[in-house]
Design an enzyme around this catalytic site. Sequence first.
Site, PDB file in Angstrom:
ATOM      1  N   GLU A 127      -2.999   0.872   3.355  1.00 49.36           N
ATOM      2  CA  GLU A 127      -1.156   1.135   3.249  1.00 49.36           C
ATOM      3  C   GLU A 127      -1.764   3.198   2.558  1.00 49.36           C
ATOM      4  O   GLU A 127      -2.440   3.565   0.941  1.00 49.36           O
ATOM      5  CB  GLU A 127      -0.722   0.920   2.355  1.00 49.36           C
ATOM      6  N   ASP A 176       3.013  -9.955  -0.814  1.00 49.02           N
ATOM      7  CA  ASP A 176       3.497 -11.014  -1.970  1.00 49.02           C
ATOM      8  C   ASP A 176       4.705  -9.317  -2.348  1.00 49.02           C
ATOM      9  O   ASP A 176       5.639  -9.879  -3.333  1.00 49.02           O
ATOM     10  CB  ASP A 176       2.628 -10.685  -2.711  1.00 49.02           C
TER      11      ASP A 176
HETATM   12  O1  KIV Z   1       3.130  -7.737   0.722  1.00 52.06           O
HETATM   13  C1  KIV Z   1       3.156  -7.056   1.232  1.00 52.06           C
HETATM   14  O2  KIV Z   1       4.250  -6.818   2.069  1.00 52.06           O
HETATM   15  C2  KIV Z   1       2.232  -6.114   1.364  1.00 52.06           C
HETATM   16  C3  KIV Z   1       2.478  -4.953   2.873  1.00 52.06           C
HETATM   17  C4  KIV Z   1       3.391  -3.463   2.507  1.00 52.06           C
HETATM   18  C5  KIV Z   1       1.012  -4.302   3.809  1.00 52.06           C
HETATM   19  O3  KIV Z   1       0.787  -5.586   1.217  1.00 52.06           O
END
Ligand code: KIV
Length: 290
Positions: free
Chosen positions: A206, A66
């Site tokens: 993260e 997202d």
């Molecule tokens: O939405 C995304 O790109 C993510 C990554 C940062 C893991 O959740």
Amino acid sequence: MNTTSTATPYGTLPPASPVAARKPISLPRLNELRERGEKITMLTAYDATFAAVADAAGIECILVGDSLGMVCQGLPSTVGVSLETMRYHTESVARGVQRVQGTAWIIGDLPFGTYQESREQALRSATVLMQAGAHMVKLEGGGWTTETVRFLVERGIPVCAHLGLTPQTVHALGGYRVQGRGDSAAKLRQEALALQDAGAAMLVLEMVPAALSAELTQELSRCHTIGIGAGKGTAGQVLVMHDMLGINLGKNPKFVRNFMTGQSSVLDAMNAYVRAVKDGSFPDNALHAW
Ligand code: KIV
């Protein structure tokens, strides 16, 4: 190791590329990689062409994140992304992957507000992404998501959990900050174990301390940890594609490397990322001093 060059529609991969030996990615195949100590590579992609290049470069997992809200739609955070937008991009990525190699494992991100209300709401939302071509869905959050994860897994939907900095709750967290330092490490560990018990096959960590994510990787034998800003001790790594190509509109986090540097094509940059993750030269723990 592959000793011959591999032609792809996007250019020729160097002899050391792992692509030639690739088989379609599945959960058992990811387990095999981990058993033999090979790191898992994951990259975000949001459209058919970049997804096809990522697949050709040997990226095992493509996350339709997202984060597209920020990099494709220009939103200030991921909070405004809708399920329909995620469905559209998941479908585009799935088509792109099928056009060339068809090997990558596709993960669709459940956006904010589409799984928090009830397990049934989460199942309805996950069904939309699975029918658009995802092989797995990702959702953010700790303890409160455990029963939702179990509910989805019992119904045949593989789930990737996401702990640490969870961008959908950026306002509650007070910004894009490191998580799991000090006393909060114990809570994060407990949540990770509960998510594994609930059946999560993957866990994005993260911006958590490298030491904590390395310990969790040892403790979670049935759930692959995928780090972003979490040091090199995880089972795999993920980056936002625009960050690793050096075309992010904002400021790149300090743990990101621009893999376009010194490369002449996007395919080469993605292949360099794959190689750096596999040989352990990315990430650099010195840039994770938290
Ligand atoms: O939405 C995304 O790109 C993510 C990554 C940062 C893991 O959740």
